[in-house]
Write a protein that holds these residues in place. Structure first.
Motif, short mmCIF file in Angstrom:
data_model
loop_
_atom_site.label_atom_id
_atom_site.label_comp_id
_atom_site.label_asym_id
_atom_site.label_seq_id
_atom_site.Cartn_x
_atom_site.Cartn_y
_atom_site.Cartn_z
N ASN A 157 40.08 53.02 22.17
CA ASN A 157 40.71 52.32 21.05
C ASN A 157 40.90 50.83 21.34
O ASN A 157 40.97 50.41 22.50
CB ASN A 157 42.09 52.93 20.73
N ASN A 158 41.02 50.08 20.25
CA ASN A 158 41.29 48.65 20.38
C ASN A 158 42.65 48.45 21.05
O ASN A 158 43.64 49.09 20.72
CB ASN A 158 41.29 48.00 18.99
N GLY A 159 42.69 47.57 22.05
CA GLY A 159 43.94 47.28 22.75
C GLY A 159 44.19 48.15 23.97
O GLY A 159 45.14 47.89 24.73
N GLU A 160 43.36 49.15 24.18
CA GLU A 160 43.51 49.96 25.39
C GLU A 160 43.11 49.16 26.62
O GLU A 160 42.37 48.17 26.54
CB GLU A 160 42.67 51.24 25.30
N MET A 161 43.59 49.63 27.80
CA MET A 161 43.33 48.91 29.04
C MET A 161 42.59 49.79 30.03
O MET A 161 42.84 51.00 30.11
CB MET A 161 44.64 48.41 29.67
N LEU A 162 41.69 49.17 30.75
CA LEU A 162 41.00 49.82 31.86
C LEU A 162 41.41 49.10 33.14
O LEU A 162 41.46 47.87 33.18
CB LEU A 162 39.49 49.77 31.68
N ARG A 163 41.66 49.88 34.19
CA ARG A 163 42.13 49.30 35.45
C ARG A 163 41.08 49.46 36.54
O ARG A 163 40.59 50.57 36.79
CB ARG A 163 43.43 49.96 35.87
N ILE A 164 40.74 48.35 37.20
CA ILE A 164 39.83 48.37 38.34
C ILE A 164 40.68 48.04 39.57
O ILE A 164 41.13 46.91 39.76
CB ILE A 164 38.70 47.34 38.18
N ARG A 165 40.92 49.01 40.40
CA ARG A 165 41.88 48.87 41.49
C ARG A 165 41.30 48.07 42.67
O ARG A 165 40.13 48.15 42.98
CB ARG A 165 42.34 50.25 41.96
N GLY A 166 42.20 47.27 43.27
CA GLY A 166 41.86 46.58 44.51
C GLY A 166 40.97 45.37 44.36
O GLY A 166 40.42 44.88 45.35
N LYS A 167 40.83 44.83 43.15
CA LYS A 167 39.99 43.65 42.94
C LYS A 167 40.80 42.46 42.42
O LYS A 167 40.25 41.47 41.99
CB LYS A 167 38.86 43.97 41.96
N GLY A 168 42.13 42.60 42.50
CA GLY A 168 42.99 41.53 42.00
C GLY A 168 43.39 40.54 43.08
O GLY A 168 42.57 40.16 43.93
N ILE A 169 44.64 40.18 43.10
CA ILE A 169 45.13 39.12 43.97
C ILE A 169 45.64 39.71 45.29
O ILE A 169 46.40 40.68 45.28
CB ILE A 169 46.25 38.35 43.26
N PRO A 170 45.23 39.13 46.43
CA PRO A 170 45.73 39.62 47.72
C PRO A 170 47.25 39.49 47.81
O PRO A 170 47.83 38.48 47.42
CB PRO A 170 45.04 38.69 48.73
N TYR A 171 47.90 40.55 48.35
CA TYR A 171 49.35 40.54 48.47
C TYR A 171 49.78 41.50 49.56
O TYR A 171 49.53 42.71 49.48
CB TYR A 171 49.99 40.94 47.14
N GLN A 172 50.39 40.95 50.63
CA GLN A 172 50.95 41.73 51.73
C GLN A 172 49.96 42.76 52.27
O GLN A 172 50.26 43.94 52.43
CB GLN A 172 52.24 42.42 51.28
N GLY A 173 48.75 42.33 52.55
CA GLY A 173 47.75 43.19 53.17
C GLY A 173 46.97 44.05 52.22
O GLY A 173 46.05 44.77 52.63
N GLU A 221 44.99 12.14 58.39
CA GLU A 221 44.43 13.36 57.82
C GLU A 221 45.18 14.58 58.35
O GLU A 221 45.37 14.73 59.55
CB GLU A 221 42.94 13.47 58.16
N ILE A 222 45.58 15.44 57.43
CA ILE A 222 46.37 16.62 57.77
C ILE A 222 45.66 17.85 57.23
O ILE A 222 45.29 17.91 56.06
CB ILE A 222 47.79 16.52 57.20
N LYS A 223 45.47 18.83 58.10
CA LYS A 223 44.82 20.08 57.70
C LYS A 223 45.85 21.06 57.19
O LYS A 223 46.92 21.23 57.79
CB LYS A 223 44.05 20.67 58.88
N VAL A 224 45.54 21.69 56.07
CA VAL A 224 46.46 22.61 55.42
C VAL A 224 45.77 23.95 55.20
O VAL A 224 44.66 24.01 54.67
CB VAL A 224 46.93 22.07 54.05
N ASN A 225 46.41 25.02 55.63
CA ASN A 225 45.93 26.36 55.34
C ASN A 225 46.62 26.87 54.09
O ASN A 225 47.82 27.14 54.08
CB ASN A 225 46.23 27.31 56.52
N ILE A 226 45.86 26.99 53.01
CA ILE A 226 46.40 27.51 51.75
C ILE A 226 46.33 29.04 51.79
O ILE A 226 45.24 29.60 51.90
CB ILE A 226 45.61 26.99 50.54
N PRO A 227 47.46 29.73 51.73
CA PRO A 227 47.44 31.19 51.83
C PRO A 227 46.83 31.85 50.59
O PRO A 227 46.93 31.30 49.48
CB PRO A 227 48.92 31.55 51.97
N ALA A 228 46.22 33.00 50.78
CA ALA A 228 45.63 33.75 49.66
C ALA A 228 46.74 34.19 48.71
O ALA A 228 47.84 34.56 49.13
CB ALA A 228 44.88 34.97 50.19
N GLY A 229 46.44 34.10 47.42
CA GLY A 229 47.38 34.58 46.41
C GLY A 229 48.45 33.59 46.01
O GLY A 229 49.38 33.95 45.29
N ILE A 230 48.33 32.33 46.43
CA ILE A 230 49.35 31.34 46.09
C ILE A 230 49.34 31.09 44.59
O ILE A 230 48.30 31.15 43.94
CB ILE A 230 49.13 30.03 46.87
#
Length: 361
Positions: free
Chosen positions: A312-328, A225-234
């Motif tokens: 309008n249809n196709g417009e984008m809204l952005r919610i900051r800081g709730k996506g994928i962890p990356y470099q802190g 049995e081998i323990k593996v740490n899967i990093p965030a954002g892989i």
């Protein structure tokens, strides 16, 4: 008439160093005198060509003057013999320099690696496995335990090869050194090489009574049995390398373990770089008047997102800081607006739309 070294190696005049080296290795292996069908004369000729073309200064002089008698190639020393009858070479006194590093790799194939520079350490087999992750686990990271059936250090004897309670004796073959000398012969003469003792696998000791589990090898195939740490954002198909967690080999170091990540799809979000993208559908009236949209984020809680009026249809809204962890930090959630157009209107709805039309909408 000067020799055409490029033709001898079968390369073009603008060939790179790497191409020249590959051609040399191929021909040297083919013509080596110690090999069946080898040709001593051609082998010397190939080596002569390589000594010139692999050296920038010598190659430049050769290209310019077409002769090895110019620009420091030995000043007419060719033909004097030198070093065991390699006609045309003087390896020791300012003529051609004999590159044992390059020939060492070739001789190693014939002589079991005895002439390789530094002596390469034996290494066990690398292993590649795959691991399944949920979308959320890939975003936030997770600790996993995997079970692998592989050659590992025997647990019953801790790798010694000896039955518990018995003693280890000095190896009679190597005298406890773990290394033995042997003589190798080639066209260059006789060479004394040192290799790992095959009797004790380099340990210098032999068990008086062998371990029943591993039969004295110290290595046994078993589940580990081998323990593996899967990093965030892989990301999907990324590889995690665990050094020396592959198969174990006696007298060498273990191979490496490579874990390939397979991520299950998420029905709500899709990944684009470090951002998470989600399509959201809103009614036509909500697009006109604005509304509040309840969004479930990956952490599991609900947040309210304000949809501005007139979107309008196709417009984008952005919610900051709730996506994928990356470099802190973290990427964003991007909401892609899809406006649902009514497919069927009743009489009253049509009248209201007509009133809007009359108002200039």
């Amino acid at each position: 008439m000067p020799k055409d070294y490029y033709n001898i190696l079968g390369v073009k005049k603008d060939a790179s160093k790497d191409e020249i080296k590959k051609a040399f290795h191929k021909l040297a292996m083919k013509h080596h005198p110690d090999k069946n069908g080898g040709d001593d004369k051609k082998f010397k000729e190939v080596n002569e060509a390589y000594q010139v073309l692999s050296d920038d200064k010598k190659r430049s002089n050769y290209d310019q003057f077409g002769s090895t008698d110019m620009g420091g190639f030995g000043g007419g020393r060719q033909g004097q013999g030198g070093f065991g009858g390699f006609g045309g070479f003087d390896f020791s006194q300012g003529g051609m320099e004999f590159d044992m590093g390059d020939l060492g790799d070739i001789f190693g194939d014939f002589f079991g690696g005895g002439m390789r520079r530094g002596g390469k350490t034996k290494k066990g087999r690398d292993i590649e496995v795959s691991i399944d992750l949920s979308f959320e686990e890939s975003i936030f990271g997770v600790k996993k335990t995997i079970s692998i059936n592989k050659n590992s250090v025997c647990k019953d004897c801790d790798g010694s090869g000896a039955k518990k309670g018995t003693k280890l004796n000095i190896c009679k073959v190597c005298g406890g050194n773990g290394k033995v000398a042997e003589i190798k012969r080639s066209i260059l003469g006789s060479f004394q090489t040192v290799k790992t003792c095959d009797e004790c696998f380099g340990s210098g000791k032999i068990p008086s009574e062998k371990c029943h589990t591993c039969k004295g090898t110290g290595i046994h195939k078993q589940n580990e049995e081998i323990k593996v740490n899967i990093p965030a954002g892989i990301d999907n198909d990324q590889m995690i390398k665990l050094s020396e967690n592959g198969e174990t080999i006696r007298g060498g170091k273990s191979g490496d373990l490579y874990i390939k990540v397979k991520i299950k799809n998420n029905t709500s979000y899709r990944r684009e770089g470090i951002n998470l993208v989600k399509d959201i559908s809103i009614k036509l009236t909500d697009a006109i008047l604005g509304t509040t949209y309840k969004l479930k984020i990956l952490e599991g809680n609900i947040i309210e997102v304000k949809i501005p009026e007139g979107i309008n249809n196709g417009e984008m809204l952005r919610i900051r800081g709730k996506g994928i962890p990356y470099q802190g930090s973290r990427g964003d959630i991007i909401l892609l607006i899809k406006i649902e157009m009514p497919k069927k209107l009743n009489k009253k709805q049509k009248e209201l739309i007509e009133e809007l039309k009359d108002e200039g909408f």
